[in-house]
Design a protein around this motif. Structure first.
Motif, PDB file in Angstrom:
ATOM      1  N   VAL A 396       0.846  -1.181   0.000  1.00  0.00           N
ATOM      2  CA  VAL A 396       0.000   0.000   0.000  1.00  0.00           C
ATOM      3  C   VAL A 396       0.888   1.240   0.000  1.00  0.00           C
ATOM      4  O   VAL A 396       1.951   1.256   0.616  1.00  0.00           O
ATOM      5  N   CYS A 397       0.447   2.245  -0.734  1.00  0.00           N
ATOM      6  CA  CYS A 397       1.132   3.538  -0.763  1.00  0.00           C
ATOM      7  C   CYS A 397       0.324   4.540   0.060  1.00  0.00           C
ATOM      8  O   CYS A 397      -0.902   4.641  -0.088  1.00  0.00           O
ATOM      9  N   THR A 430      -1.584   2.393  -8.393  1.00  0.00           N
ATOM     10  CA  THR A 430      -2.466   2.058  -7.273  1.00  0.00           C
ATOM     11  C   THR A 430      -3.880   2.571  -7.507  1.00  0.00           C
ATOM     12  O   THR A 430      -4.105   3.573  -8.193  1.00  0.00           O
ATOM     13  N   ARG A 435      -3.570   0.520  -2.912  1.00  0.00           N
ATOM     14  CA  ARG A 435      -2.910  -0.786  -2.917  1.00  0.00           C
ATOM     15  C   ARG A 435      -2.393  -1.152  -4.302  1.00  0.00           C
ATOM     16  O   ARG A 435      -2.912  -0.716  -5.319  1.00  0.00           O
ATOM     17  N   PHE A 436      -1.360  -1.981  -4.300  1.00  0.00           N
ATOM     18  CA  PHE A 436      -0.833  -2.584  -5.521  1.00  0.00           C
ATOM     19  C   PHE A 436      -0.619  -4.075  -5.270  1.00  0.00           C
ATOM     20  O   PHE A 436      -0.477  -4.511  -4.125  1.00  0.00           O
TER      21      PHE A 436
END
Length: 822
Positions: A396-397, A430, A435-436
């Motif tokens: 997650v960023c 993302t 999220r990725f």
């Protein structure tokens, strides 16, 4: 012990390997000879023993999957690194005048296992593996074994030389045979089809009948033998000796004698010699019977008994006689009495057994093939043996407040430490949840040292880019990438004359090479640069932060990279962000050199070479470099700044001997001393909790625990050290150069809580070819409860006890005050 295997080491390894395999073959042939006695012609028995002799003679045999020795799971001894040996050593523990703690205090190096015979310790980490077994002898023991073997060989060969000398003296007393005996001898020679020249001599005394001469053959008869035997019996004796000439039995006997001397320690070598001599005479008897027919068998047996009865002296060395010390006369007479002409079935059986024994016994178990340069694997490929271990990498960023960031571009790179390359394998933006997710990512082993790894790069407009290496644990739990507000790093790059430097590469990440589009840029024609995706930070980041063990850590500044091929590399510092930093590039220095493998004596091609800067100036962080050698072992470093450097080379199954720190000057070319690769020694052991004795997992936290070693080849002044990860079971193993080495833990908190740390700081002596085992015991983070040491005096004894104490003193005893601690 030397760092490299000597010729004697290699020869002794070959001898030992051939000897034990010949022992297996000898045992098998002995069993076959016993079982097939009477069913197999004597010549086939002799040929089977010749296979054992061949195995004694051959230093190596070709590997084959059908080899008899594959059943034992033992491969042929390797050349170069494996031929040398590995031993284990015990180092005396220091005497420490301190009270013993409430848990085991001994941290002196100890032996955790016996060294294996191959010369390879347990792998650094991971699962136990099945290794090849070698017949090399370890350490000082190997020296004594070699000395004893050489002494035995020289003694036996000296004896053989003395016997040969005596034989030559005796042969000087022999005379030519009479014409009648010589005519009979020539007729026998013609019957057997022997065209080569064979000399017939008569010896005084009781020498013979025997054949002599490995290349110039001759037959010797006792002076009184022609008178004692009838012409028919003498003819049979001469035919027997001429068949020895046809078969070149003297040559085989001398070779077998020499090989028995080489393998004198192996009883099966002497069994082979005895078996060859026994079956040789039986085979000659059978050949004579085939020549004269079944009807003459009785007369031939009578002649043999007559010779044995009257001439009991054995043939000396250099001769093959009718009757010798090692012959079984009873078995020969029985064979002659029961002789039957060979059938096609018996001949086929003998030939089949011989072919099978050669195929099974003169081949070796297939050893591990030499490592070949691995081709670049595709991005999705896993390392060898791990093809099915993949994970889905999710993360997650977030912004600087912890809120999810949508629209962040996240790129996953795979970095190859061996080939110094990185490649992009996944690219994603993302979603609203920040999220990725990257599916089918080959897992990083948590308990192994690999030559590759991953890094994540995240970029977003108006945000500072993030570059982060992934630890193995990151592939098990989601990494969180925090992107703060963006700020610019800018300035101007000039040379020492003040002229702008265009085309210089500038990047602000910790990677050795820039990542395109991530914290990187180029200088323009005026030498100006601007990196606009740096992360803003100010004075708050420079405040000390707890680092464990009562220590703190503060950030005083950060380095960034400036490279141009015509100038020395630079690593200037900024002390906040945004920042403006002008950079002056100085003339470049060049370092050239070569790496040689001392074990093989050849150039080391394709070896990873590092140039490690010395930490001799606190005001700057000097930059190192890395490259690979060409096929001839040559390497070259250009664009290096002036300063002091250490050189280091990494190669499989090797460590290196490096020169002292080099001082290089700006604008000059320097030739470095040769870097020599050696086998070195090993430091291995465990990391455990001092209070419980349980292993400390190196993969339990996000920051990987490793054991670092500096020493004779990696000075403490250098910026880098040898290091190896601690696996999930607290184990580690690292190959180091011989000499005084200084192991430590890379986690500052653990290192300062290491029990008796001063012992490791004094250094541990490691010898070439040896394994030294140590244990790091980590004290608890919280001190153990300290009991109140105040004493409490016990009540005064009652009068009866006083009287008893007085009586004890009168009898010669003693009393003492009794104290108790609460």
């Amino acid at each position: 012990m030397t760092d490299t295997p000597t010729t004697l080491d290699t020869v002794l390894t070959w001898v030992a390997h051939a000897s034990w395999q010949a022992a297996v073959l000898g045992l098998l042939v002995a069993v076959l000879s016993r079982v097939l006695r009477g069913r197999l012609e004597p010549r086939w028995h002799f040929c089977l023993w010749l296979v054992v002799l061949a195995r004694l003679a051959l230093p190596v045999t070709p590997p084959a999957p059908w080899s008899l020795f594959r059943l034992a799971g033992v491969a042929a001894p390797k050349q170069a690194p494996i031929a040398s040996s590995v031993t284990a050593t015990v180092i005396d523990s220091p005497v420490v005048a301190t009270p013993d703690p409430p848990f085991a205090p001994d941290i002196s190096p100890t032996i955790s296992r016996e060294a294996n015979a191959e010369g390879l310790p347990v792998p650094p980490s991971g699962e136990e593996t099945v290794r090849e077994t070698s017949t090399s002898i370890p350490g000082e023991t190997g020296k004594w074994v070699a000395a004893v073997w050489l002494a035995g060989l020289l003694l036996l060969m000296t004896r053989q030389g003395w016997l040969s000398y005596q034989f030559r003296r005796q042969r000087g007393t022999w005379r030519d045979a009479d014409s009648a005996v010589l005519d009979l001898f020539r007729r026998c020679q013609a019957e057997l089809g022997i065209a080569r020249s064979v000399q017939l001599l008569i010896a005084p005394g009781r020498h013979g009948p025997a054949t002599w001469g490995m290349f110039r053959a001759g037959v010797v008869l006792p002076a009184d033998l022609p008178a004692r035997l009838s012409p028919g019996e003498l003819r049979l004796v001469l035919q027997h000796e001429l068949i020895h000439v046809c078969r070149r039995d003297v040559l085989f006997d001398r070779v077998a004698t020499i090989l028995a001397a080489v393998h004198w320690f192996n009883p099966f070598a002497w069994l082979t010699l005895a078996g060859l001599r026994r079956e040789r005479e039986l085979a000659c008897d059978a050949a004579v019977l085939r020549q004269i027919g079944d009807g003459e068998a009785g007369r031939y047996g009578h002649a043999l008994l007559a010779v044995a009865e009257r001439l009991t002296a054995a043939a000396t060395t250099s001769m093959v006689g009718v009757v010798g010390r090692n012959q079984s006369l009873d078995r020969r007479i029985r064979m002659i009495a029961n002789y039957r002409a060979p059938t096609a079935a018996r001949t086929a059986l003998g030939g089949l057994l011989l072919v099978m024994l050669v195929a099974l016994g003169l081949t070796d178990a297939a050893g591990e093939p030499p490592p070949a340069p691995a081709p670049d694997r595709p991005a999705s490929a896993a390392p060898p043996g791990k093809e099915n271990r993949t994970v889905t990498l999710t993360g997650v960023c977030e912004d600087d407040t912890g809120k999810p960031l949508p629209g962040v571009r996240v790129v996953l790179y795979r970095y190859d430490w061996t080939n110094l390359k990185d490649e992009k394998i996944h690219d994603q933006v993302t979603g609203n949840d920040g999220r990725f997710s990257f599916p089918d990512v080959p897992a990083l082993p948590a308990d192994e040292l690999t030559n590759w790894g991953y890094l994540l790069a995240a970029t977003s407009a108006g945000r500072g880019s993030v570059v982060e290496y992934l630890q193995p644990q990151a592939l098990k739990g989601p990494p969180r990438l925090r992107l703060g507000p963006a700020a610019a790093l800018q300035g101007r790059v000039t040379d020492i004359a003040g002229k702008p430097v265009a085309g210089a590469r500038v990047w602000g990440s910790f990677t050795n090479s820039p990542i395109e589009g991530v914290r990187s840029t180029w200088t323009d024609a005026n030498g100006r640069y601007a990196i606009t995706d740096m992360t803003a930070w100010g004075s708050d980041a420079t405040k000390p932060q707890p680092a464990g063990a009562g220590m703190g850590m503060a950030v005083s500044g950060c380095f960034f990279h400036v490279h141009h091929p015509d100038y020395a590399r630079a690593m200037p510092m900024y002390r906040g962000m945004p920042a403006a930093v002008d950079v002056v590039l100085k003339p470049a220095a060049v370092i050239e050199g070569r790496v040689m493998d001392r074990v093989t004596g050849r150039p080391a091609g394709g070896v990873h070479v590092e140039l490690q800067p010395a930490m001799d100036r606190p005001d700057r962080y000097p930059e190192g470099a890395e490259t690979r050698t060409d096929a001839e072992g040559h390497y070259r470093f250009a664009s290096m700044p002036a300063g002091k450097y250490a050189l280091w080379a990494d190669a499989p199954d090797r460590t290196c001997v490096t020169p002292d720190l080099m001082t290089i000057e700006a604008g000059k070319s320097h030739t470095a001393p040769v870097i020599e690769l050696i086998e070195g020694g090993w430091i291995e052991g465990h990391v455990v909790a001092a209070d419980t004795g349980k292993p400390v997992s190196g993969a339990s936290n996000r920051d990987r625990l490793s054991v670092a070693v500096c020493g004779s080849a990696r000075p403490e002044a250098g910026s880098r050290m040898i290091s190896t990860p601690v696996d999930v079971r607290g184990r580690f193993s690292v190959r180091v150069p011989p000499g005084l080495n200084f192991p430590s833990l890379t986690k500052t908190d653990y290192w300062y809580r290491t029990q008796r740390r001063e012992y490791f700081e004094k250094g541990i002596e490691v010898k070439a070819g040896e394994v030294t085992s140590v244990v790091f015991r980590i004290l608890p983070a919280k001190p153990l409860p300290d009991p109140d040491p105040a004493p409490v005096r016990l009540p005064i004894p009652v009068p009866a006890e006083r009287q008893a104490a007085a009586l004890i003193r009168q009898l010669g005893g003693g009393t003492r005050s009794t104290w108790a601690a609460t």
